[in-house]
Design a protein around this motif. Structure first.
Motif, PDB file in Angstrom:
ATOM      1  N   ASN A   1       0.826  -1.202   0.000  1.00 21.29           N
ATOM      2  CA  ASN A   1       0.000   0.000   0.000  1.00 21.29           C
ATOM      3  C   ASN A   1       0.863   1.256   0.000  1.00 21.29           C
ATOM      4  O   ASN A   1       0.526   2.235  -0.657  1.00 21.29           O
ATOM      5  N   TYR A   2       1.965   1.224   0.745  1.00 18.74           N
ATOM      6  CA  TYR A   2       2.834   2.396   0.795  1.00 18.74           C
ATOM      7  C   TYR A   2       3.410   2.728  -0.577  1.00 18.74           C
ATOM      8  O   TYR A   2       3.549   3.890  -0.931  1.00 18.74           O
ATOM      9  N   GLY A   3       3.735   1.700  -1.340  1.00 21.31           N
ATOM     10  CA  GLY A   3       4.220   1.921  -2.702  1.00 21.31           C
ATOM     11  C   GLY A   3       3.159   2.582  -3.562  1.00 21.31           C
ATOM     12  O   GLY A   3       3.456   3.473  -4.359  1.00 21.31           O
ATOM     13  N   PHE A   4       1.910   2.156  -3.391  1.00 13.95           N
ATOM     14  CA  PHE A   4       0.823   2.766  -4.150  1.00 13.95           C
ATOM     15  C   PHE A   4       0.641   4.228  -3.758  1.00 13.95           C
ATOM     16  O   PHE A   4       0.485   5.093  -4.631  1.00 13.95           O
ATOM     17  N   TYR A   5       0.650   4.514  -2.469  1.00 12.89           N
ATOM     18  CA  TYR A   5       0.468   5.900  -2.019  1.00 12.89           C
ATOM     19  C   TYR A   5       1.596   6.792  -2.548  1.00 12.89           C
ATOM     20  O   TYR A   5       1.352   7.921  -2.983  1.00 12.89           O
ATOM     21  N   LEU A   6       2.811   6.289  -2.513  1.00  9.77           N
ATOM     22  CA  LEU A   6       3.943   7.056  -3.036  1.00  9.77           C
ATOM     23  C   LEU A   6       3.801   7.262  -4.540  1.00  9.77           C
ATOM     24  O   LEU A   6       4.044   8.368  -5.050  1.00  9.77           O
ATOM     25  N   PHE A   7       3.385   6.225  -5.255  1.00  8.94           N
ATOM     26  CA  PHE A   7       3.165   6.330  -6.700  1.00  8.94           C
ATOM     27  C   PHE A   7       2.102   7.385  -7.012  1.00  8.94           C
ATOM     28  O   PHE A   7       2.286   8.206  -7.913  1.00  8.94           O
TER      29      PHE A   7
ATOM     30  N   ILE B   1       0.532  13.991   5.148  1.00 15.92           N
ATOM     31  CA  ILE B   1       1.541  15.013   5.449  1.00 15.92           C
ATOM     32  C   ILE B   1       2.535  15.127   4.296  1.00 15.92           C
ATOM     33  O   ILE B   1       2.901  16.245   3.896  1.00 15.92           O
ATOM     34  N   LEU B   2       2.976  13.999   3.733  1.00 15.61           N
ATOM     35  CA  LEU B   2       3.905  14.021   2.599  1.00 15.61           C
ATOM     36  C   LEU B   2       3.294  14.745   1.407  1.00 15.61           C
ATOM     37  O   LEU B   2       3.967  15.556   0.755  1.00 15.61           O
ATOM     38  N   SER B   3       2.019  14.474   1.116  1.00 12.65           N
ATOM     39  CA  SER B   3       1.344  15.164   0.009  1.00 12.65           C
ATOM     40  C   SER B   3       1.339  16.671   0.242  1.00 12.65           C
ATOM     41  O   SER B   3       1.591  17.453  -0.675  1.00 12.65           O
ATOM     42  N   GLY B   4       1.038  17.075   1.462  1.00  7.81           N
ATOM     43  CA  GLY B   4       1.047  18.502   1.785  1.00  7.81           C
ATOM     44  C   GLY B   4       2.421  19.117   1.640  1.00  7.81           C
ATOM     45  O   GLY B   4       2.568  20.231   1.130  1.00  7.81           O
TER      46      GLY B   4
ATOM     47  N   PHE C   1       2.640  10.711  -9.154  1.00 12.36           N
ATOM     48  CA  PHE C   1       1.837  10.871 -10.358  1.00 12.36           C
ATOM     49  C   PHE C   1       1.035  12.172 -10.313  1.00 12.36           C
ATOM     50  O   PHE C   1       1.013  12.931 -11.290  1.00 12.36           O
ATOM     51  N   LEU C   2       0.362  12.428  -9.196  1.00  9.70           N
ATOM     52  CA  LEU C   2      -0.440  13.656  -9.095  1.00  9.70           C
ATOM     53  C   LEU C   2       0.429  14.907  -9.158  1.00  9.70           C
ATOM     54  O   LEU C   2       0.035  15.906  -9.750  1.00  9.70           O
ATOM     55  N   THR C   3       1.611  14.834  -8.575  1.00 12.54           N
ATOM     56  CA  THR C   3       2.521  15.978  -8.625  1.00 12.54           C
ATOM     57  C   THR C   3       2.920  16.270 -10.069  1.00 12.54           C
ATOM     58  O   THR C   3       2.846  17.422 -10.515  1.00 12.54           O
TER      59      THR C   3
END
Length: 172
Positions: free
Chosen positions: A2-8, A55-58, A12-14
């Motif tokens: 799941n962490y790999g997906f969240y990082l991906f 938090i990382l996304s922010g 991608f969104l960035t």
């Protein structure tokens, strides 16, 4: 996995938001694409699993914006917390509630940004064009937020199917 997906999704969104969207539309017309992702994390995933990625996304968006550090982290945390609270009371994962959730997330983010502007400049006045811009962003979020949410949900399911059986343990 799941962490790999969240990082991906964060990466991608960035890239999509900073490269593709800016080539197609002026930056002020489109809303922050991380909002449906934050709503997805708040509704569908366990709290302690996803809070680092909120938090990382922010931090990613903070580093790319010209705003004060912590502005997007704060707005994402508010959106996440309110999504968690509301999803505990209502059935917000239903497809009919997703446009409302995305539009509300855009409003929350804009209120946090407005609050920071007022806090930093006591004589700050909201420009008349800001109301129109926020209304356009809310409209875009209401129309596309549910689709982006559904896309993230489908992509996460596919990710788990593809990488769910992969083991990184080396067996002799």
């Amino acid at each position: 996995m799941n962490y790999g997906f969240y990082l991906f999704v964060c990466l991608f969104l960035t890239i999509f938001q900073t490269v593709v969207i800016l080539e197609v539309l002026p930056s002020y017309q489109w809303y922050d694409l991380f909002i449906p992702f934050i709503i997805y994390l708040g509704m569908m995933r366990p709290f302690f699993e996803v809070i680092p990625f909120v938090i990382l996304s922010g931090l990613i968006v903070d580093s790319l914006s010209a705003g004060p550090l912590g502005l997007y982290v704060t707005s994402y945390l508010w959106i996440f917390a309110l999504t968690r609270y509301v999803s505990g009371v209502l059935v917000v994962g239903h497809w009919m509630c997703l446009p409302f959730a995305a539009a509300t997330g855009v409003l929350i983010e804009n209120f946090v940004i407005l609050g920071a502007c007022v806090f930093l400049d006591r004589k700050f006045q909201v420009p008349r064009t800001s109301v129109r811009i926020v209304a356009e962003q809310v409209g875009w979020a209401a129309v596309s937020g549910g689709f982006i949410f559904a896309g993230i949900k489908i992509a996460h399911r596919q990710w788990r199917e593809w990488f769910g059986n992969v083991s990184f343990d080396k067996k002799s």
